[in-house]
Structures are given as C-alpha cells and as structure tokens.
Design an enzyme around this catalytic site. Structure first.
Site, PDB file in Angstrom:
ATOM      1  N   GLU A 123       0.822  -1.216   0.000  1.00  0.00           N
ATOM      2  CA  GLU A 123       0.000   0.000   0.000  1.00  0.00           C
ATOM      3  C   GLU A 123       0.855   1.264   0.000  1.00  0.00           C
ATOM      4  O   GLU A 123       0.509   2.251  -0.652  1.00  0.00           O
ATOM      5  CB  GLU A 123      -0.950   0.011   1.201  1.00  0.00           C
ATOM      6  CG  GLU A 123      -1.901   1.197   1.165  1.00  0.00           C
ATOM      7  CD  GLU A 123      -3.056   1.069   2.121  1.00  0.00           C
ATOM      8  OE1 GLU A 123      -4.006   1.858   2.014  1.00  0.00           O
ATOM      9  OE2 GLU A 123      -3.020   0.161   2.973  1.00  0.00           O
ATOM     10  N   ARG A 168       3.780   1.705  -1.407  1.00  0.00           N
ATOM     11  CA  ARG A 168       4.282   1.925  -2.778  1.00  0.00           C
ATOM     12  C   ARG A 168       3.164   2.439  -3.688  1.00  0.00           C
ATOM     13  O   ARG A 168       3.395   3.278  -4.552  1.00  0.00           O
ATOM     14  CB  ARG A 168       4.857   0.613  -3.324  1.00  0.00           C
ATOM     15  CG  ARG A 168       6.272   0.311  -2.850  1.00  0.00           C
ATOM     16  CD  ARG A 168       6.631  -1.156  -3.060  1.00  0.00           C
ATOM     17  NE  ARG A 168       6.092  -1.988  -1.998  1.00  0.00           N
ATOM     18  CZ  ARG A 168       5.903  -3.288  -2.098  1.00  0.00           C
ATOM     19  NH1 ARG A 168       6.180  -3.909  -3.231  1.00  0.00           N
ATOM     20  NH2 ARG A 168       5.438  -3.979  -1.084  1.00  0.00           N
ATOM     21  N   ALA A 195       8.142  -4.145  10.415  1.00  0.00           N
ATOM     22  CA  ALA A 195       8.738  -3.718  11.675  1.00  0.00           C
ATOM     23  C   ALA A 195       8.084  -2.459  12.229  1.00  0.00           C
ATOM     24  O   ALA A 195       8.139  -2.189  13.425  1.00  0.00           O
ATOM     25  CB  ALA A 195      10.239  -3.482  11.485  1.00  0.00           C
TER      26      ALA A 195
END
Length: 304
Positions: free
Chosen positions: A101, A103, A139
C-alpha cells in the site's frame, strides 16, 4: 530447538503465497467492461494503471508516516518502483491491492500512471489472511495495529493463539500480550496508536482494574515522561499501597491539606507516602518494597 525450526518453516507469510520466479514487466491489455481482470502467468509482473487498483478492504494498518511516504514518492519519481506490489483480479476489470500500500500511495503522489504489480488469484479468505500476515511482518506496525491484526486472525479464521503464532512466526506469549491491549479503553488505544504511550507502558496499565484507573495513571505517566520501568513501579504502588505494621506506622495527619499532599505524592511516585507535620515542621516518609522500587524512586527524584 525443533519447535523453533518448525515455527520458522510455517511462518513464511507471503513467501508461501507467491511464486519464486523473477518478476518480468509486461504490458497489461485493456479489460472489457464487466470482465474480471486477468492474472498473468505465475511470477510475471504487469504494469497496471493506478486508477485500476482499489484499496484493500482487509487492511489493518491505519497510519503512515507522512515524511517517510513523501521520501518514498521522491524515490519513485527518480527511479520508479523497484519491488512490485501484490494485487488480485476482481470484477469490472479492476484489481484489489493485497500488499504494497505504501508503494501504491507513493506512486500516486509521484504522479505515476502505472505501477508494477504481481497478480495472484485469491479468494476473499486468502486475500484477508495474506494482507494481515504481510502487515504483521512489518517492523513499523504500531502495537494497536498488531493487536487488531491478531484479533482479526482469531475472529475471522477461528485460530487459537498458538495457531496465530505459528502462522505469523511470532511467539505465543507475544500474541497474547498484544491481544491484551484490546482491553484498554478506546481513548488509551488511540494514545498508544499515536505513539503517546509505548507497548511497555500499555502493558503496565493493564494491571489496573478499571478504565478510570488506567486513564488517570496514563495521564501521570505521560506528564512525568516515565520510562517503562518507572511506569511499572508506579502501577505497582497503586495496586499495593502496603502499610507498615501499626507500631511502625507514623501518626496519620489530620490536616486535610497535608492528607491531600500525601495522596498527590503517592500518585506521583507510585509508592506509599506519609507526611508527619507538626506546625509546619516534620518529615516525609516514602516506603519501598524492593530494590526495583528504590531504583525507580531514585531515578525519578534525580531527573533534571
């Protein structure tokens, strides 16, 4: 050791859903009205028009850092999208976003017409699971987003915590701790999501019994900028205001102003406090139950 190896093997996330072929960019043919978008051969990537792609309704991620998104858009303007996004074909010749999403959004900001995408054929259940697992492997997902993702895996797929841990490659204890965050009042969940309190602070607050206690304690933790350790000590003091034996207990002050200050100090320090006052002179007694309490007290008193 065997259990850990098994978890790594099963917790592959998107790798188990995608072919291991090197993506090759090809042109997407225009879709006929009402037709379902076609999927290319396995492992191939299409250049798909951005306005043909719909946002994923199963997306659990709610926040994107503005500066990071703009930085990615600048990179895409310069060199394009290096890693294809993942989509699935849907009705009307359109595609639904599964993964990537950031990108996709950054490509829109960069005013690109198309984006490279791998098209995978998935049903609704597979699409939802792929989206949630992909998010959990990031992360930078905040604690509340992770908690809601785990909860959704359990609710939508009827998974146990052990099954969720195996599927996502996480420890079962971590899954359990994240799920407990959903017990926080909605206002506190928003604070955690916005970064006002960390996962460790939130865990400490969960030891308190009522939402009101949690809210009051959270405000103190924020105002005093407590570390996680200090917050844990503070909450412990609220839960266990241990009194000394009667023979060692100082005389309780009768002045309501002194009593109010005593209460305020106890809430601030997270420890039992007595004030002995005689006509403006006296002493303040702070009780700690172990070295951890003592260290936390010293930390707080020496903060500059």
């Amino acid at each position: 050791m065997e259990a850990k190896s098994k978890r790594r093997a099963l917790g592959k996330g998107l790798e188990s859903l995608l072919p291991k072929a090197t993506p090759r960019i090809v042109e997407a043919a225009p879709a006929e009205p009402g037709a379902q978008a076609a999927a290319p051969p396995a492992g191939k990537a299409l250049e798909i028009a951005l306005d043909q792609i719909d946002r994923n309704p199963y997306q659990t991620r709610t926040r994107f850092e503005e500066a990071a998104l703009e930085e990615l858009a600048s990179s895409i303007r310069a060199v394009g999208v290096i890693q294809p996004i993942l989509v699935r074909p849907v009705q009307g010749g359109r595609y639904q976003l599964i993964a990537g999403e950031r990108r996709w959004l950054a490509s829109q900001r960069a005013e690109k017409a198309t984006v490279p995408a791998i098209v995978a054929t998935m049903n609704d259940t597979q699409a939802m699971e792929a989206t949630i697992v992909e998010n959990l492997q990031r992360a930078d997902l905040n604690a509340m987003e992770q908690a809601r993702a785990f909860e959704r895996l359990g609710r939508e797929f009827h998974m146990t915590q052990e099954q969720i841990a195996t599927r996502t490659g996480k420890d079962r204890a971590s899954v359990s701790n994240f799920l407990r965050l959903l017990r926080l009042p909605a206002e506190l969940q928003q604070v955690v999501e916005a970064g006002g309190l960390s996962f460790g602070h939130a865990r400490a607050l969960l030891s308190l019994e009522s939402p009101e206690q949690m809210m009051r304690a959270a405000q103190k933790i924020q105002v005093l900028a407590m570390s996680v350790r200090q917050a844990e000590t503070f909450v412990k003091g609220i839960l266990n205001p241990e009194r000394r034996e009667e023979k060692h207990k100082p005389v309780k002050p009768v002045d309501p102003n002194v009593r109010e200050m005593e209460k305020s100090l106890q809430e601030t320090l997270g420890l039992r406090v007595w004030i002995e006052d005689k006509k403006g002179r006296g002493r303040v007694v702070i009780e700690y139950s172990d070295l951890e309490d003592f260290d936390g007290l010293i930390e707080r008193l020496t903060v500059r």
